[in-house]
Write an enzyme that holds these catalytic residues in place. Structure first.
Site, PDB file in Angstrom:
ATOM      1  NE  ARG A 165      -2.015  -1.129  -5.707  1.00  0.00           N
ATOM      2  CZ  ARG A 165      -3.209  -1.000  -5.879  1.00  0.00           C
ATOM      3  NH1 ARG A 165      -3.998  -1.484  -6.636  1.00  0.00           N
ATOM      4  NH2 ARG A 165      -3.637   0.231  -5.670  1.00  0.00           N
ATOM      5  CB  THR A 166       0.005  -2.768   0.875  1.00  0.00           C
ATOM      6  OG1 THR A 166       0.563  -1.861  -0.119  1.00  0.00           O
ATOM      7  CG2 THR A 166       0.959  -3.020   1.820  1.00  0.00           C
ATOM      8  CG  HIS A 217       5.292   1.132   1.203  1.00  0.00           C
ATOM      9  ND1 HIS A 217       5.191   0.082   1.712  1.00  0.00           N
ATOM     10  CD2 HIS A 217       4.288   1.295   0.363  1.00  0.00           C
ATOM     11  CE1 HIS A 217       4.133  -0.513   1.260  1.00  0.00           C
ATOM     12  NE2 HIS A 217       3.478   0.307   0.495  1.00  0.00           N
ATOM     13  CE  LYS A 231     -15.222   0.807  20.762  1.00  0.00           C
ATOM     14  NZ  LYS A 231     -15.451  -0.624  21.139  1.00  0.00           N
ATOM     15  NE  ARG A 262      -0.287   1.272   3.252  1.00  0.00           N
ATOM     16  CZ  ARG A 262      -0.228   1.056   2.080  1.00  0.00           C
ATOM     17  NH1 ARG A 262      -1.240   1.617   1.281  1.00  0.00           N
ATOM     18  NH2 ARG A 262       0.760   0.812   1.735  1.00  0.00           N
TER      19      ARG A 262
END
Length: 313
Positions: free
Chosen positions: A51-52, A129, A80, A101
């Site tokens: 969703r986000t 959030h 890396k 995120r």
């Protein structure tokens, strides 16, 4: 240059202005379809999201902009050993705004310290959030007509639930809101939220165990899933995951105008027989997510609202 790392990065007046812009976008989306022509959004998602991430990408595309990025740490140079700081420096050369995120608390904040373009925190660990918080505020305001004088129940995983922590931090800024925290002892709301947010704001709250006993008292119910990814012990997850399940029978105990919110994804904490009830607001939240993120991108890029001729921030 402004960033959105914490819900409190915006003043109360700025928060209301962003909600108002999201409402205007929802009412006339076509008017905003070329506002971000030529702009690029980088979505840096170090943990899975449906969703986000798609909501951010849909928001930018709906504004006329473009997107680039990755949908997992294994698709980035983090494999890396590249640091978040260096990634932010590099991506600043390619894009105009970043949505990040990350599973570690504070990673988006660190990125914002090294980025030369605005950074939006799209969720960091169990911490914050903020974009979901704005979505929740928009949905509650639509359903209840106000953001003050509400009794809000939070149910489920209140320990690791970053959406819960962010929303409580925002709702205490509005007058006379009361809170019920419904959870097992192991997943109760963290002490810092009580000591740093609720007590200083003289907020009325109760920690309870029974969902059924609490439902009649609520203006809004915010359900959460027990998050497997936040547990170190699989046995603890299995033992607690089905503690609270909202179904149609239990919902009959609640007021007829009590919206049920959930940040999604759900597992089985809300039965599918609730979906057809008019109080189910969680898919409305998903739709509002695009409008809120369109409003945020516009605000942080300092783009002019075509309907008012003004900038929000």
């Amino acid at each position: 240059m402004r960033n959105l790392i914490d819900p409190l990065d915006f003043t109360l007046d700025e928060t209301i202005s962003i909600l108002d812009l999201a409402d205007r976008i929802a009412s006339n989306e076509e008017a905003y379809s070329h506002v971000a022509d030529g702009k690029k959004l980088a979505t840096l998602f170090y943990e899975p999201s449906t969703r986000t991430r798609l909501s951010f990408e849909s928001a930018m595309l709906s504004l006329g902009g473009k997107t680039l990025g990755f949908a997992g740490a294994n698709q980035s140079s983090a494999t890396k050993g590249e640091t978040v700081a260096d990634t932010a420096r590099v991506v600043s050369c390619y894009a105009d705004i970043i949505a990040m995120r990350h599973p570690k608390e504070g990673a988006p904040l660190r990125a914002s310290m090294y980025s030369s373009i605005p950074v939006i925190n799209a969720g960091d660990g169990g911490h914050n959030h903020p974009t979901q918080t704005l979505i929740d505020l928009m949905t509650i305001r639509h359903r209840k007509g106000r953001l003050d004088n509400l009794t809000v129940g939070f149910c489920g995983d209140l320990k690791f639930g970053r959406t819960v922590h962010s929303l409580v931090n925002s709702l205490v800024r509005f007058n006379d809101n009361k809170f019920y925290f419904i959870s097992p002892e192991e997943l109760k709301v963290p002490d810092y939220l009580i000591e740093d947010t609720l007590i200083p704001n003289k907020s009325v709250y109760k920690e309870v165990r029974s969902l059924e006993d609490t439902l009649p008292e609520l203006d809004v119910l915010y359900m959460t899933r027990v998050q497997r990814e936040r547990f170190f012990n699989e046995d603890d997850y299995i033992r607690l995951k089905d503690t609270y399940i909202l179904n149609k029978e239990k919902l009959q105990l609640a007021p007829a105008d009590m919206p049920v919110l959930h940040p999604l994804p759900r597992v089985d904490e809300i039965s599918t027989d609730v979906d057809t009830d008019k109080r189910a607001a969680y898919f409305e939240q998903v739709q509002n997510g695009k409008y809120i993120r369109m409003a945020l991108i516009m605000s942080l890029l300092e783009l002019t609202d075509p309907l008012t001729g003004k900038k929000v921030l």
